[in-house]
Scaffold this motif. Sequence first.
Motif, PDB file in Angstrom:
ATOM      1  N   PRO A   4      47.729   0.846 -49.828  1.00  0.00           N
ATOM      2  CA  PRO A   4      48.791   0.875 -50.846  1.00  0.00           C
ATOM      3  C   PRO A   4      48.227   1.175 -52.238  1.00  0.00           C
ATOM      4  O   PRO A   4      47.035   0.937 -52.505  1.00  0.00           O
ATOM      5  N   PHE A   5      49.102   1.679 -53.122  1.00  0.00           N
ATOM      6  CA  PHE A   5      48.724   2.021 -54.498  1.00  0.00           C
ATOM      7  C   PHE A   5      48.092   0.832 -55.210  1.00  0.00           C
ATOM      8  O   PHE A   5      47.217   0.978 -56.064  1.00  0.00           O
ATOM      9  N   SER A   6      48.548  -0.379 -54.835  1.00  0.00           N
ATOM     10  CA  SER A   6      48.084  -1.596 -55.517  1.00  0.00           C
ATOM     11  C   SER A   6      46.680  -2.040 -55.082  1.00  0.00           C
ATOM     12  O   SER A   6      46.156  -3.023 -55.593  1.00  0.00           O
ATOM     13  N   THR A   7      46.070  -1.305 -54.164  1.00  0.00           N
ATOM     14  CA  THR A   7      44.718  -1.680 -53.699  1.00  0.00           C
ATOM     15  C   THR A   7      43.766  -1.792 -54.897  1.00  0.00           C
ATOM     16  O   THR A   7      43.739  -0.920 -55.762  1.00  0.00           O
ATOM     17  N   SER A   8      43.001  -2.897 -54.926  1.00  0.00           N
ATOM     18  CA  SER A   8      42.073  -3.072 -56.056  1.00  0.00           C
ATOM     19  C   SER A   8      40.774  -2.314 -55.786  1.00  0.00           C
ATOM     20  O   SER A   8      40.469  -1.951 -54.635  1.00  0.00           O
ATOM     21  N   GLN A   9      40.017  -2.113 -56.850  1.00  0.00           N
ATOM     22  CA  GLN A   9      38.716  -1.435 -56.711  1.00  0.00           C
ATOM     23  C   GLN A   9      37.813  -2.216 -55.754  1.00  0.00           C
ATOM     24  O   GLN A   9      37.118  -1.636 -54.925  1.00  0.00           O
ATOM     25  N   GLU A  10      37.864  -3.554 -55.860  1.00  0.00           N
ATOM     26  CA  GLU A  10      37.009  -4.398 -55.012  1.00  0.00           C
ATOM     27  C   GLU A  10      37.398  -4.227 -53.539  1.00  0.00           C
ATOM     28  O   GLU A  10      36.533  -4.155 -52.657  1.00  0.00           O
ATOM     29  N   GLU A  11      38.701  -4.161 -53.273  1.00  0.00           N
ATOM     30  CA  GLU A  11      39.152  -3.993 -51.874  1.00  0.00           C
ATOM     31  C   GLU A  11      38.683  -2.645 -51.324  1.00  0.00           C
ATOM     32  O   GLU A  11      38.237  -2.545 -50.177  1.00  0.00           O
ATOM     33  N   LEU A  12      38.777  -1.627 -52.165  1.00  0.00           N
ATOM     34  CA  LEU A  12      38.346  -0.297 -51.720  1.00  0.00           C
ATOM     35  C   LEU A  12      36.824  -0.279 -51.484  1.00  0.00           C
ATOM     36  O   LEU A  12      36.339   0.264 -50.474  1.00  0.00           O
ATOM     37  N   SER A  40      35.027  -2.750 -50.642  1.00  0.00           N
ATOM     38  CA  SER A  40      34.742  -3.533 -49.442  1.00  0.00           C
ATOM     39  C   SER A  40      34.963  -2.681 -48.179  1.00  0.00           C
ATOM     40  O   SER A  40      34.159  -2.727 -47.234  1.00  0.00           O
ATOM     41  N   LEU A  41      36.025  -1.865 -48.177  1.00  0.00           N
ATOM     42  CA  LEU A  41      36.264  -0.978 -47.028  1.00  0.00           C
ATOM     43  C   LEU A  41      35.123   0.040 -46.908  1.00  0.00           C
ATOM     44  O   LEU A  41      34.623   0.303 -45.807  1.00  0.00           O
ATOM     45  N   ILE A  42      34.703   0.593 -48.046  1.00  0.00           N
ATOM     46  CA  ILE A  42      33.616   1.584 -48.007  1.00  0.00           C
ATOM     47  C   ILE A  42      32.344   0.948 -47.459  1.00  0.00           C
ATOM     48  O   ILE A  42      31.630   1.546 -46.643  1.00  0.00           O
ATOM     49  N   LYS A  43      32.071  -0.294 -47.865  1.00  0.00           N
ATOM     50  CA  LYS A  43      30.877  -0.989 -47.362  1.00  0.00           C
ATOM     51  C   LYS A  43      30.957  -1.128 -45.833  1.00  0.00           C
ATOM     52  O   LYS A  43      29.982  -0.864 -45.119  1.00  0.00           O
ATOM     53  N   THR A  44      32.140  -1.493 -45.345  1.00  0.00           N
ATOM     54  CA  THR A  44      32.319  -1.643 -43.893  1.00  0.00           C
ATOM     55  C   THR A  44      32.051  -0.310 -43.186  1.00  0.00           C
ATOM     56  O   THR A  44      31.358  -0.261 -42.165  1.00  0.00           O
ATOM     57  N   ILE A 101      41.378   2.467 -60.632  1.00  0.00           N
ATOM     58  CA  ILE A 101      40.143   2.522 -59.838  1.00  0.00           C
ATOM     59  C   ILE A 101      39.223   3.578 -60.452  1.00  0.00           C
ATOM     60  O   ILE A 101      39.648   4.701 -60.733  1.00  0.00           O
ATOM     61  N   ASP A 102      37.965   3.186 -60.659  1.00  0.00           N
ATOM     62  CA  ASP A 102      36.992   4.107 -61.270  1.00  0.00           C
ATOM     63  C   ASP A 102      36.426   5.023 -60.175  1.00  0.00           C
ATOM     64  O   ASP A 102      35.678   4.585 -59.294  1.00  0.00           O
ATOM     65  N   LYS A 103      36.802   6.289 -60.259  1.00  0.00           N
ATOM     66  CA  LYS A 103      36.412   7.282 -59.236  1.00  0.00           C
ATOM     67  C   LYS A 103      34.890   7.319 -59.042  1.00  0.00           C
ATOM     68  O   LYS A 103      34.400   7.350 -57.907  1.00  0.00           O
ATOM     69  N   ASN A 104      34.147   7.271 -60.146  1.00  0.00           N
ATOM     70  CA  ASN A 104      32.680   7.387 -60.028  1.00  0.00           C
ATOM     71  C   ASN A 104      32.081   6.193 -59.297  1.00  0.00           C
ATOM     72  O   ASN A 104      31.158   6.351 -58.489  1.00  0.00           O
ATOM     73  N   VAL A 105      32.610   5.000 -59.571  1.00  0.00           N
ATOM     74  CA  VAL A 105      32.107   3.800 -58.883  1.00  0.00           C
ATOM     75  C   VAL A 105      32.332   3.962 -57.374  1.00  0.00           C
ATOM     76  O   VAL A 105      31.456   3.648 -56.556  1.00  0.00           O
ATOM     77  N   ILE A 106      33.480   4.481 -57.019  1.00  0.00           N
ATOM     78  CA  ILE A 106      33.823   4.635 -55.596  1.00  0.00           C
ATOM     79  C   ILE A 106      32.937   5.704 -54.938  1.00  0.00           C
ATOM     80  O   ILE A 106      32.349   5.465 -53.878  1.00  0.00           O
TER      81      ILE A 106
END
Length: 289
Positions: A69-77, A79-83, A103-108
């Motif tokens: 969802p749009f409301s997904t936080s940077q931390e949640e995203l 965490s998914l990437i880490k998984t 959400i900061d694109k570069n951090v992701i």
Amino acid sequence: MRIMNGAALAKKIRSVLAIEIDFCKSKYGRAPKLSVILVGNDPASMTYVKNKGKSCNEVGIESDMHYLPFSTSQEELLSLIKTLNEDDSVDGILVQLPLPKHIDKNVILNAIDYHKDVDGLHPMNVGLLNTSEECIIPCTPKGILSLLKSENVEIAGKHTVVIGRSNLVGKPMAQLMLRENASVTVCHSKTRDLPYLTRQGEILIVAIGCPNLINADMIKPGAIVVDVGINSVDGKMVGDVYNSIDVSSIEKKAAAITPVPGGVGPMTIASLLENTFEIYKRRIHSAKC
Ligand code: NAP
């Protein structure tokens, strides 16, 4: 003027990939897998993501779609990437851009394991491309290069003018053409006298996102024109150059052009599939060493 048919080449690439993937699947016991993450429900992004999933499935790449969802936080995203980074069954990870503003694109992008960075946007892959080492090449520039090569366009020594300096298209395109020994000029919105520079381009690559900016007077006679732009005008998909209002004059000037649709777009998807398969093969081989 010759039309450089990206759709036809992409179809050939997909059929060869399907055979190779089928062979590897029986040899190594699993198919390549691409995880795709979309945050929010931007209609264009939804369409791109669905097409990517469909194209994967057609060649035998397993697609693992994550609609958040749009409301997904940077931390949640993160965490998914880490998984997904830690999941051995996942070969490629793609985060569909743009991301919501919170959400900061570069951090992701930096959080994705660069070995699984199928879009080639991680700073490690950017650096490897710039130092001409083995790396994952961003899909659009890679697809454009494949198309130019299949059309027997001579690149070495040619003056290539790239309009656009995005991390996604313009910059990696310029690096790739340098690697191919072209002389490269990069233009952008602050460039002075754009027509003077574009008229020098033996190969002109236009990645702006602005229809009708380029007219026939800006094109060198006999130029090879690559139209990356995707724009919607009156509900119709048009490029930056291909179906512009000046198209009949452009046709008389340019030697060849990529159409929109059917040019760079299908090649981008074909390169995404190739990148996923390449990563899969590297991972399979390194696991065996
Ligand atoms: P972007 O990030 O918006 O970058 C656009 C670039 O164009 C920027 O570098 C900008 O300069 C430059 N620009 C804007 N107006 C200009 C002007 N008047 N004169 C000269 N340069 C100008 O876009 P992008 O992601 O690179 O994508 C570009 C286009 O390609 C879009 O239409 C996009 O939809 C399309 N695209 C297509 C594919 C495909 O598969 N076919 C893939 C990716 C993108 P500044 O840096 O100074 O702002």
